[in-house]
Design an enzyme around this catalytic site. Structure first.
Site, PDB file in Angstrom:
ATOM      1  CD  GLU A 137    -130.457  20.416  15.643  1.00 35.68           C
ATOM      2  OE1 GLU A 137    -131.636  20.893  15.439  1.00 35.68           O
ATOM      3  OE2 GLU A 137    -129.421  21.215  15.313  1.00 35.68           O
ATOM      4  CB  THR A 189    -132.065  23.407   8.676  1.00 32.63           C
ATOM      5  OG1 THR A 189    -131.835  24.691   9.469  1.00 32.63           O
ATOM      6  CG2 THR A 189    -130.710  22.617   8.376  1.00 32.63           C
TER       7      THR A 189
HETATM    8  N1  HSE Z   1    -124.731  21.956   9.819  1.00 32.14           N
HETATM    9  C1  HSE Z   1    -125.938  22.256   9.610  1.00 32.14           C
HETATM   10  C2  HSE Z   1    -125.944  22.752   8.160  1.00 32.14           C
HETATM   11  C3  HSE Z   1    -126.340  23.304  10.604  1.00 32.14           C
HETATM   12  O1  HSE Z   1    -125.393  23.982   7.791  1.00 32.14           O
HETATM   13  O2  HSE Z   1    -127.161  22.408   7.407  1.00 32.14           O
HETATM   14  C4  HSE Z   1    -127.860  23.838  10.568  1.00 32.14           C
HETATM   15  O3  HSE Z   1    -127.959  24.586  11.570  1.00 32.14           O
END
Ligand code: HSE
Length: 319
Positions: A137, A189
């Protein structure tokens, strides 16, 4: 004395790694759930030849250098703590499109480390696997968030009370149908995080933590009305929804048609809606398709349910 892992060089395993919906509207970076569809398929082989070799059988053109690949980064983190110099060969077939908001990077990273751990006879704990997978991530979004990784590994609905130190709370939930629409645009993201405000008014924070507490209570008490009322985001959604064509129409029409509520899946562009009844979930899918047909933007939809198992082994007979 260090405990040595038990493994058989040459052994392979195939796993299915589910898509996930992070944030659950009000719980930015702390809540997530696993879906029964779509899922990525990963086959991992353990060997005595150190290093990680990656091959994809899909069309996404993802990098194969381990340090540039989310599954590779997660496996590298795992190998670093292993007291023996093993290696892995990974063959990945992704069905969760990268940049869809459905936890594509989490499925790759979580699937790879769960498969590795199975080949190592459960040498690591589940929280260890979440820590390794978060390296993926970090590579994908610049931040170690665990709200996709955790439901992907644990299944069901999960709360990340804290990342440092890691504190995971699996949450019981009533049966839920999930309708997802993935408009065929990509939202990275990292970009969707960049646009967020770093400060917020206290009144918004109060409203948001009321909703988070309400959502958790609603899930545990199986109170659908409370779940619905709590699916409100006054902080992230107003900023990010601008990146998603059709968002307001989908949300409004789905709620009018009986959805409990919903919003952006992860960082988008997918949008999800929760329902108590299967026929409502089907109706929401048609509404979503109509909204995007009107806009002229192709979309993919899923009507699915909560996945309670997380990453699971796929027996050779069903591959
Ligand atoms: N919590 C993260 C965001 C998840 O919203 O940036 C990304 O999939």
């Amino acid at each position: 004395m260090t405990i040595q892992p038990i493994y058989t060089p040459g052994q392979s395993i195939t796993v299915g790694a589910p898509a996930t919906v992070a944030n659950l509207v009000c719980g930015f970076d702390i809540l997530g759930l696993a879906l029964n569809a779509p899922q990525d398929i990963l086959t991992l082989t353990i060997s005595d030849e150190p290093g990680i070799r990656i091959r994809h059988t899909d069309d996404y053109q993802l990098p194969v250098a381990p340090s540039a690949n989310v599954a590779g980064a997660a496996l590298l983190a795992l190998l670093e703590t292993l007291p023996v110099p093993v290696g892995f060969d990974l063959v990945a077939h992704k069905h969760i499109k990268p940049g869809s908001g459905l936890g594509s990077s989490a499925a790759s990273a979580a699937g790879a480390v769960v498969a590795a751990n199975l080949l190592l006879n459960d040498y690591f704990s589940k929280p260890d696997l979440v820590r390794f997978a978060m390296h993926g991530e970090k590579l994908a979004s610049g931040v170690k968030h665990a709200d996709n990784i955790t439901p992907c590994i644990y299944g069901g609905v999960t709360l990340i009370r804290s990342v440092f130190p890691l504190d995971i709370v699996p949450l019981d939930a009533p049966p839920l149908f999930v309708t997802v629409v993935h408009p065929q645009i990509e939202v990275r993201t990292a970009d969707a995080r960049q646009i967020l405000k770093q400060q917020l008014p206290l009144r918004d924070a109060i409203r948001q933590w009321g909703n988070i507490a309400g959502l958790v209570a609603g899930l545990l008490q199986k109170d659908y009305a409370l779940i619905g009322r709590s699916l409100e985001d006054v902080i992230i959604e107003p900023v990010r929804s601008i990146l998603i064509p059709g968002f307001d129409a989908v949300k409004q029409q789905c709620i009018e048609a009986g959805a409990l509520g919903g919003g952006i899946s992860g960082s988008g562009p997918s949008v999800f809606m929760l329902s108590e009844a299967e026929h409502t979930a089907g109706q929401l899918e048609r509404i979503m398709q109509e909204v995007y047909a009107k806009i002229g933007l192709p979309c993919k939809t899923y009507v699915t349910t909560l996945n309670h198992h997380g990453v699971t082994v796929i027996p050779p007979s069903s591959i």
